[in-house]
Design an enzyme around this catalytic site. Structure first.
Site, PDB file in Angstrom:
ATOM      1  N   VAL A   1       2.949   0.081   4.410  1.00  0.00           N
ATOM      2  CA  VAL A   1       2.146   0.827   5.383  1.00  0.00           C
ATOM      3  C   VAL A   1       0.703   0.316   5.423  1.00  0.00           C
ATOM      4  O   VAL A   1       0.234  -0.295   4.464  1.00  0.00           O
ATOM      5  CB  VAL A   1       2.137   2.332   5.009  1.00  0.00           C
ATOM      6  CG1 VAL A   1       3.533   2.892   5.084  1.00  0.00           C
ATOM      7  CG2 VAL A   1       1.522   2.597   3.627  1.00  0.00           C
TER       8      VAL A   1
ATOM      9  N   LYS B   1      -6.723  -4.811  -3.466  1.00  0.00           N
ATOM     10  CA  LYS B   1      -7.467  -5.459  -2.379  1.00  0.00           C
ATOM     11  C   LYS B   1      -8.507  -4.498  -1.809  1.00  0.00           C
ATOM     12  O   LYS B   1      -8.231  -3.326  -1.605  1.00  0.00           O
ATOM     13  CB  LYS B   1      -6.497  -5.925  -1.278  1.00  0.00           C
ATOM     14  CG  LYS B   1      -5.708  -4.806  -0.640  1.00  0.00           C
ATOM     15  CD  LYS B   1      -4.696  -5.368   0.350  1.00  0.00           C
ATOM     16  CE  LYS B   1      -3.886  -4.268   1.001  1.00  0.00           C
ATOM     17  NZ  LYS B   1      -4.648  -3.351   1.839  1.00  0.00           N
TER      18      LYS B   1
ATOM     19  N   ASP C   1       0.797  -1.244   0.000  1.00  0.00           N
ATOM     20  CA  ASP C   1       0.000   0.000   0.000  1.00  0.00           C
ATOM     21  C   ASP C   1       0.822   1.282   0.000  1.00  0.00           C
ATOM     22  O   ASP C   1       0.426   2.281   0.616  1.00  0.00           O
ATOM     23  CB  ASP C   1      -0.981  -0.010   1.183  1.00  0.00           C
ATOM     24  CG  ASP C   1      -1.983  -1.139   1.101  1.00  0.00           C
ATOM     25  OD1 ASP C   1      -1.847  -1.995   0.197  1.00  0.00           O
ATOM     26  OD2 ASP C   1      -2.895  -1.194   1.940  1.00  0.00           O
TER      27      ASP C   1
ATOM     28  N   CYS D   1      -2.921  -2.491   7.637  1.00  0.00           N
ATOM     29  CA  CYS D   1      -2.863  -3.454   6.532  1.00  0.00           C
ATOM     30  C   CYS D   1      -1.707  -4.448   6.667  1.00  0.00           C
ATOM     31  O   CYS D   1      -1.859  -5.628   6.332  1.00  0.00           O
ATOM     32  CB  CYS D   1      -2.784  -2.705   5.210  1.00  0.00           C
ATOM     33  SG  CYS D   1      -4.317  -1.812   4.874  1.00  0.00           S
TER      34      CYS D   1
END
Ligand code: TIU
Length: 231
Positions: free
Chosen positions: A159, A131, A26, A164
């Site tokens: 991150v 996702k 991410d 996550c």
């Protein structure tokens, strides 16, 4: 090639580097740039930028050794059909998922904010998992791809540490993957959350897995800890 990384709570051993994947989570503009989702949640997003050079070093080392790299992006379809109301309503801020900000609609795939930051842009042959949740397995192809490529060991970066990254690491651990979280290649908007997550991961003899620094990972891979990137 056998890989041994001097990790906590004890050395992390990979029987063959072909079984190893780097999972970079991410590192997208929505979380790292002003005007994105992280900013809308009320956070100082500049904290997350500090890990970029370290994540680049890991990415570069994996590329140089021909090892597998996955990146993830959190985001939803434009009609938000894959965003459960519980997620949409969470936060109670002025701007939320799907609303238009300076980088387009927040956490919507295809919008500028959903792009991985240019410093870590994936190569065409590298897989990006999109996702809809915090974890990288929920409603994605990640598990299928790991099985297909016979990957058993995951090195996690990105991150945020306690959201996550931790969700993914716990889920991967339950699925039987051996996971190592790189402590200077992950970051949180809340420093104490990062430290607590690292401590939780390696507690009880590694209840969720291992932690190590990027230098320790690179040393284990036989890559120069001092290698730098030109991009
Ligand atoms: N990638 C990720 O961690 N998503 C989040 O929503 N993180 C927060 O810290 N909110």
């Amino acid at each position: 090639m056998l890989v041994t990384i001097q990790a906590q709570p004890y050395p992390y051993v990979v029987p063959d580097s072909s079984k190893l994947a780097l999972v970079i989570m991410d590192m997208q503009r929505d979380f790292l740039d002003p005007g994105g989702f992280g900013d809308a949640l009320g956070h100082d997003v500049s904290r997350l930028r500090t890990i970029v050079p370290t994540v680049q070093r890991l990415q570069q080392a994996f590329r140089q050794q021909g090892l597998t790299i996955f990146q993830t992006v959190e985001g939803h379809r434009p009609n938000l059909a894959d965003c459960p109301p519980a997620k949409l309503q969470r936060g109670r801020r002025d701007l939320t998922i799907g609303d238009r900000g300076p980088m387009g609609r927040m956490l919507v795939l295809g919008e500028p904010g959903s792009a991985i930051i240019p410093e870590l842009a994936p190569l065409p042959q590298e897989t990006v998992i999109t996702k809809p949740g915090k974890g990288a397995f929920y409603n994605t192809h990640l598990g299928f791809l790991l099985q297909t490529y016979d990957i058993s060991h995951l090195i996690l970066a990105g991150v945020t540490t306690e959201v996550c990254v931790q969700t993914t690491m716990r889920d991967a651990n339950d699925r039987g993957y051996e996971c190592l979280l790189v402590d200077d290649a992950t970051e949180s908007y809340v420093p104490e959350f990062k430290q607590a997550t690292l401590a939780m991961v390696r507690a009880q003899g590694g209840t969720v897995g291992w932690t190590a620094t990027a230098d320790q990972v690179l040393a284990g891979l036989g890559a120069s800890p001092l290698s730098t990137t030109t991009s």
